[in-house]
Design a protein around this motif. Structure first.
Motif, short mmCIF file in Angstrom:
data_model
loop_
_atom_site.label_atom_id
_atom_site.label_comp_id
_atom_site.label_asym_id
_atom_site.label_seq_id
_atom_site.Cartn_x
_atom_site.Cartn_y
_atom_site.Cartn_z
N LEU A 50 -11.33 -0.60 -6.10
CA LEU A 50 -11.24 0.88 -6.24
C LEU A 50 -12.54 1.41 -6.32
N LYS A 109 -11.27 11.21 -9.57
CA LYS A 109 -10.41 10.43 -8.78
C LYS A 109 -10.79 9.08 -8.32
N GLU A 111 -9.27 5.68 -6.33
CA GLU A 111 -8.62 5.36 -5.28
C GLU A 111 -9.30 4.04 -4.65
N PRO A 112 -8.26 3.59 -3.62
CA PRO A 112 -8.63 2.20 -2.99
C PRO A 112 -10.02 2.58 -2.25
N GLU A 115 -10.52 2.33 3.18
CA GLU A 115 -10.07 3.40 3.89
C GLU A 115 -8.47 3.10 4.52
N ARG A 118 -6.16 3.27 1.61
CA ARG A 118 -6.06 4.86 0.87
C ARG A 118 -5.32 5.62 1.88
N HIS A 122 -1.26 5.87 -0.27
CA HIS A 122 -1.59 7.04 -0.97
C HIS A 122 -1.29 6.89 -2.52
N LEU A 124 -1.58 4.44 -4.43
CA LEU A 124 -2.45 3.57 -5.12
C LEU A 124 -3.57 4.39 -5.73
#
Length: 124
Positions: A50, A109, A111-112, A115, A118, A122, A124
């Motif tokens: 992440l 934010k 997020e993974p 790419e 992500r 979405h 995750l």
């Protein structure tokens, strides 16, 4: 989900205008737990990387001025999820101040890092 964080100041605690404040002088941590759609811990994710990014409250990413080479977010901005848990140890960059960014509120934010993940997952 965020299970624990170490902000530097809380204003309006418990109310609708609760605000978490961090300084760019000290680091802070965010402890993460992956959960499934029902909110139960999801320990099946291993080796999920992440990343943390700095965003405005409206969801747009914060961009450093082109003449400024200082990063907006420093520290361990990436975390590996192990047995469903991970931790980010962050510090705001010297120019990551609401006062320098039009008095806009900022958000972190998570997020993974990948790419494709992500884009395809979405949630995750």
């Amino acid at each position: 989900v965020i299970v624990k964080h170490s902000v530097h100041k809380v204003t309006g605690e418990g109310g609708p205008d609760c605000e978490y404040v961090v300084s760019n002088l000290r680091p802070f941590t965010i402890d993460l737990q992956l959960v499934d759609i029902s909110g139960k811990p999801a320990e099946c994710y291993h080796n999920l990387q992440l990343r943390a990014g700095l965003y405005y409250e409206n969801g747009l990413p914060v961009r450093a001025p082109t003449h400024d080479m200082e990063p907006l977010l420093v520290g361990d901005t990436q975390a590996m999820i192990v047995h469903g848990h991970g931790q980010l140890k962050l510090k705001m960059g010297v120019n990551a101040l609401s006062s320098k960014l039009g008095k806009q509120r900022l958000r972190i934010k998570v997020e993974p890092a990948n790419e494709t993940l992500r884009r395809n997952f979405h949630m995750l």
